[in-house]
Design an enzyme around this catalytic site. Structure first.
Site, mmCIF file in Angstrom:
data_model
loop_
_atom_site.group_PDB
_atom_site.id
_atom_site.type_symbol
_atom_site.label_atom_id
_atom_site.label_comp_id
_atom_site.label_asym_id
_atom_site.label_seq_id
_atom_site.Cartn_x
_atom_site.Cartn_y
_atom_site.Cartn_z
ATOM 1 N N SER A 67 102.615 17.318 47.128
ATOM 2 C CA SER A 67 102.781 17.860 48.483
ATOM 3 C C SER A 67 104.175 18.380 48.794
ATOM 4 O O SER A 67 104.403 18.932 49.884
ATOM 5 C CB SER A 67 102.398 16.805 49.519
ATOM 6 O OG SER A 67 101.005 16.641 49.558
ATOM 7 N N LYS A 70 104.347 21.837 50.144
ATOM 8 C CA LYS A 70 104.221 22.212 51.553
ATOM 9 C C LYS A 70 105.531 22.730 52.150
ATOM 10 O O LYS A 70 105.516 23.376 53.204
ATOM 11 C CB LYS A 70 103.684 21.030 52.362
ATOM 12 C CG LYS A 70 102.243 20.643 52.001
ATOM 13 C CD LYS A 70 101.743 19.530 52.881
ATOM 14 C CE LYS A 70 100.279 19.181 52.609
ATOM 15 N NZ LYS A 70 100.091 18.345 51.411
ATOM 16 N N SER A 124 101.915 15.257 55.858
ATOM 17 C CA SER A 124 101.353 15.813 54.623
ATOM 18 C C SER A 124 99.855 16.059 54.750
ATOM 19 O O SER A 124 99.098 15.811 53.818
ATOM 20 C CB SER A 124 101.647 14.887 53.435
ATOM 21 O OG SER A 124 101.820 15.626 52.264
#
Length: 314
Positions: A67, A70, A124
């Protein structure tokens, strides 16, 4: 089971060699002769004021980043200049990897683009990140293309993205490349503000419901830490990952740790480095974490050897 002492000495000797390659490690404040071991496979710590590398281990190792992807997702969204107060519909239909992913956010409900950004960074949230891509000009495919174009523009030559969440093991990068990403993200204060918030409540429409979300980095709740930006990540392939803009001692630093063993090892590595930079005192790493690191390092070396052999075949 305790790690064989010889293996621990081998790690210490190897790390000392890495540290000696960077004279900046010994800049003021004075760094002690005893070196700090970390559990993460790949790490990098950079002084933001001087640009000097304070610590690095395997910074060019290409590995899944989960993640942490992101951060690039947020960068692409803000670069597009799309209205942050626009309400967008939760949609993951164009992302194959998201079809069986569970989330508290309901498909078809709406939230603002800014709220989707906040949930992607702070909590997340995978549906939020994928929704941002679906509402990009040209849709999901164009969004992923923009991620890779941005990586190329930033000189992230060892990075590749296949989707916006990091669930794909083909979302890969290096600690060195992620330092470049963090330096770029630093120019977007909103990303830092949203990512470092302790919590956030969001009210969705169509249907109307409210949910509370919390930061995936527990360090934002500690008074001893001043965190300007953060992103965590985890998948089985990536291990636990952590990226931060923060302070260690009197230094403003960018920190990257990739593929850590255990639920809190990436957090512990950040704490070890902070103590080492601030006080000059090193902290031990659990034997089981070092054993995992040895195992993963051997796997990486074996895979690299196999790839070299394939390239050598006429």
């Amino acid at each position: 089971m305790r790690l064989v002492p010889m293996l621990r000495r081998l790690f210490t000797a190897s790390l000392c060699c890495l540290m000696l390659l960077s004279s900046s490690v010994f800049a003021a404040p004075k760094i002690p002769e005893n070196q700090q071991l970390l559990a993460s496979q790949s790490t990098m710590l950079v002084d933001l004021d001087t640009g000097k590398t304070l610590y690095s281990e395997a910074p060019d190792l290409v590995t899944p980043i989960a993640s942490v992807s992101k951060l690039m997702t947020a960068l692409v969204v803000l670069d597009a200049g799309l209205p942050l107060n626009e309400r967008i519909r939760v949609d993951v239909s164009q992302s194959p990897i998201m079809q069986n992913v569970i989330s508290r956010i309901r498909i078809g409900s709406t939230l603002t683009r800014k709220e989707a950004l906040a949930l992607s960074l702070m909590a997340s949230e995978n549906r939020a990140a994928t929704t941002l891509a679906h509402h990009y000009p040209g849709g999901f495919t164009a969004f992923v293309a923009a991620m890779n174009a941005k990586a190329k523009a930033l000189g992230m030559n060892n990075s590749h993205f296949e989707e916006p969440t990091g669930l794909s093991s083909h979302n890969v990068s290096t600690a060195a490349d992620l330092i470049k990403l963090v330096l770029a993200v630093r120019k977007y204060p909103l990303i830092g503000k949203l990512s470092s918030a302790k919590n956030r409540s969001v009210t969705f429409h169509r249907p109307r419901y409210s949910l509370a979300f919390y930061n995936t980095n527990p360090l934002v709740n500690r008074k001893s830490w001043h965190i300007e930006l953060t992103k965590t990540g985890y998948t089985d392939d990536a291990g636990h990952c952590l990226v931060m803009l923060t302070k260690m001692g009197h230094r403003h630093v960018a920190f990257v740790a990739l593929d850590s063993y255990g639920k809190y090892t990436h957090i512990a590595d950040a704490t070890r480095l902070k103590k080492w930079i601030t006080t000059g005192k090193s902290s031990p790493v659990p034997d089981e974490a070092l054993a995992y690191k040895l195992k993963k390092r051997a796997e990486h070396e074996q895979l690299s050897a196999q790839q070299e052999n394939l390239l050598a075949v006429p």
